[in-house]
Every structure is written in structure tokens, then in C-alpha cells.
Design a protein around this motif. Structure first.
Motif, PDB file in Angstrom:
ATOM      1  N   GLU A   1     -10.335  -2.504  -2.082  1.00 50.18           N
ATOM      2  CA  GLU A   1      -9.238  -2.774  -2.915  1.00 50.18           C
ATOM      3  C   GLU A   1      -7.401  -3.092  -1.920  1.00 50.18           C
ATOM      4  O   GLU A   1      -6.727  -4.149  -2.190  1.00 50.18           O
ATOM      5  CB  GLU A   1      -9.225  -2.208  -3.961  1.00 50.18           C
ATOM      6  N   THR A   2      -7.630  -2.059  -1.697  1.00 49.00           N
ATOM      7  CA  THR A   2      -6.521  -0.923  -0.277  1.00 49.00           C
ATOM      8  C   THR A   2      -6.411  -2.618   0.336  1.00 49.00           C
ATOM      9  O   THR A   2      -5.056  -3.189   0.574  1.00 49.00           O
ATOM     10  CB  THR A   2      -6.881  -0.231  -0.067  1.00 49.00           C
TER      11      THR A   2
ATOM     12  N   ARG B   1      -5.584  -5.626  -0.918  1.00 54.71           N
ATOM     13  CA  ARG B   1      -2.971  -5.927  -1.416  1.00 54.71           C
ATOM     14  C   ARG B   1      -2.767  -5.749  -0.492  1.00 54.71           C
ATOM     15  O   ARG B   1      -1.579  -6.049  -0.339  1.00 54.71           O
ATOM     16  CB  ARG B   1      -3.162  -4.338  -2.271  1.00 54.71           C
ATOM     17  N   LYS B   2      -3.349  -5.197   0.828  1.00 55.99           N
ATOM     18  CA  LYS B   2      -2.179  -4.764   1.752  1.00 55.99           C
ATOM     19  C   LYS B   2      -1.726  -6.479   2.470  1.00 55.99           C
ATOM     20  O   LYS B   2      -0.853  -6.860   3.293  1.00 55.99           O
ATOM     21  CB  LYS B   2      -2.415  -4.456   3.081  1.00 55.99           C
TER      22      LYS B   2
END
Length: 256
Positions: free
Chosen positions: A159-160, A163-164
Motif C-alpha cells: 500500500e505505502t 500511495r507514494k
């Protein structure tokens, strides 16, 4: 002595609550099992664990102190493997950590620590490959969509990264094997469950994806083909870096 089966809902918080129960009631021979895997046994006591966020947090915070940031990450990665009986391997690691006065996370002489380390590496490898091989396709709703079917439940781990990397686009990464996905709405990431048509898993359907998207995929495939030098093909090396089981995510590997 009869085992005590602790049946939980399959969530990580549920698992931590099962650990909490072991210590709260001083269970001598516990065995933690997902509700989805439970089969009635004649010679075991059974307890159903209710997931309680406060109890889960208490266990998690204690583990952070005993195992450190890297140690709790290993526990979480290994849990996401979803391998049968992994909960009990992790329970033994946790019991060892709480008993010890020093860090045990690199004590590979302990069979449970070693096993957890091996599982963690497998999940970590899957996570990195998903980050590399996920391919988005632009839907007619202006949302970029990607479907995956990883061996391990790595969606919470990637996810991270996405998202970035794609902070200015709406996207969905959907795990077809586990039937849930992540939806980024330009602000937050939400967990979604969708009823998907089988056609959405193919790269050629114009029912869901824009014409531009399909053209782009064809262009990318043509580019990949034109830059491929036949005489320098090394399939063994290629398969080593891009294993065949990931080809279904890559536009350049599709037959259209």
C-alpha cells in the motif's frame, strides 16, 4: 493433556487477541487456528476468541518493546503468509521473546525463530515482486485498475509503495485470490470488496478500459518486441528475473 484450540477470525488483531488469551488464562497447550480452517475435534477444548482492538494493541505494544521494530515487522510479514499453522510458529517465537531478557530475533538456533525468518523472506520477496510487476490499466471511470493473485497476502505491505508512487491518480489494486482490494481516492486508501466480471482480468476487453489504454498496451507490446534481439535471447536468465507466474501481470507478455 488435551490441547486448547483457540479459534479466531483470521485477522492479525484476532491473532494477537488469541496470544492475549494464552497469557490471561495461562493456557498450557494452546493451538491457534483460523475459524475457516477449524474442524471439530473430540479430544480438544475449544475457545472462540473475540477480536478486541484494545487487547490486540496491548500485545502489539509489548512485542514492540521485546522484539524491536524489525522484529515485529518479521512477525507481521510471516503472519501474512497465511501458511497453515504459522500462528503457532509465531506463538512459540512470542513466548520465547517474552521469556528472554535479550533480543531473540536473530537466534536461528531456535527452530521457531529460524522458521519465521524463512517465511518472512518468502513474503518479502513476493512483496517486492508485486511492487515491480503490478500493471495498471485505465478504466472508463478514470480509475487505474490492477488485478493480482499473489501466493501470500501482500496487499497490506504494498500500500505505502503505490500511495507514494501514484499519489496523483486514483487506483485500485485487487487481489482476485482473496477477493479484496485497495482503493486510493487521492486522499486515503480504503479496503474494498467488488463483484468483478471475469472479463476484467484480461487485457483486451474494451468493456471496462478506455480505447487509449488498449492502444497504449499494444504500443508497449510492439516496442518490447522491436527492442528484443533474437540472437541475444537468454530465456534462463529472463525467467530468473521475471518468473513465469508473474507474466500474467505484464502487458508485453499478453497474446493480443
Amino acid at each position: 493433556m488435551q490441547n486448547t484450540l483457540l479459534i479466531y477470525d483470521g485477522s492479525f488483531d484476532g491473532f494477537l487477541c488469541a496470544v492475549f488469551y494464552v497469557y490471561e488464562y495461562n493456557v498450557v497447550t494452546p493451538k491457534i487456528i483460523k475459524a475457516s480452517q477449524y474442524q471439530e475435534q473430540l479430544f480438544s477444548n475449544t475457545e472462540t476468541i473475540i477480536t478486541d482492538k484494545e487487547k490486540a494493541n496491548r500485545v502489539w505494544n509489548s512485542l514492540k518493546i521485546k522484539c524491536g521494530k524489525r522484529g515485529v515487522a518479521q512477525l507481521y510479514y510471516a503472519f501474512l503468509s497465511e501458511l497453515y499453522n504459522v500462528e503457532n510458529t509465531l506463538l512459540e517465537v512470542i513466548k520465547y521473546a517474552f521469556k528472554s531478557t535479550t533480543s531473540i530475533m536473530k537466534d536461528y538456533a531456535n527452530m521457531y525463530v529460524l522458521e519465521m525468518s524463512k517465511i518472512t523472506k518468502k513474503v518479502s520477496r513476493e512483496k517486492h515482486r508485486m511492487e515491480a510487476f503490478v500493471r495498471f490499466r485505465l478504466t472508463k471511470d478514470e480509475v487505474y485498475f490492477a488485478n493480482i493473485e499473489p501466493d501470500f497476502n501482500v496487499l497490506p505491505l504494498i500500500e505505502t509503495h503505490f500511495r507514494k508512487r501514484y499519489a496523483d491518480q486514483q487506483w485500485i489494486i485487487y487481489d482476485l485470490k482473496r477477493n479484496y482490494g485497495l482503493y486510493y481516492n487521492l486522499n486515503t486508501v480504503e479496503i474494498v470488496v467488488l463483484e468483478l466480471s471475469k472479463n476484467i482480468t484480461t487485457n483486451t476487453t474494451s468493456e471496462f478500459f478506455t480505447d487509449t489504454e488498449l492502444e497504449f498496451q499494444q504500443l508497449w507490446k510492439d516496442y518490447f518486441k522491436s527492442t528484443n534481439i533474437e540472437s541475444r535471447k537468454n530465456l534462463k536468465l529472463h525467467n530468473q528475473h521475471v518468473p513465469k507466474r508473474y507474466w500474467k501481470y505484464l502487458s508485453e507478455k499478453q497474446p493480443f
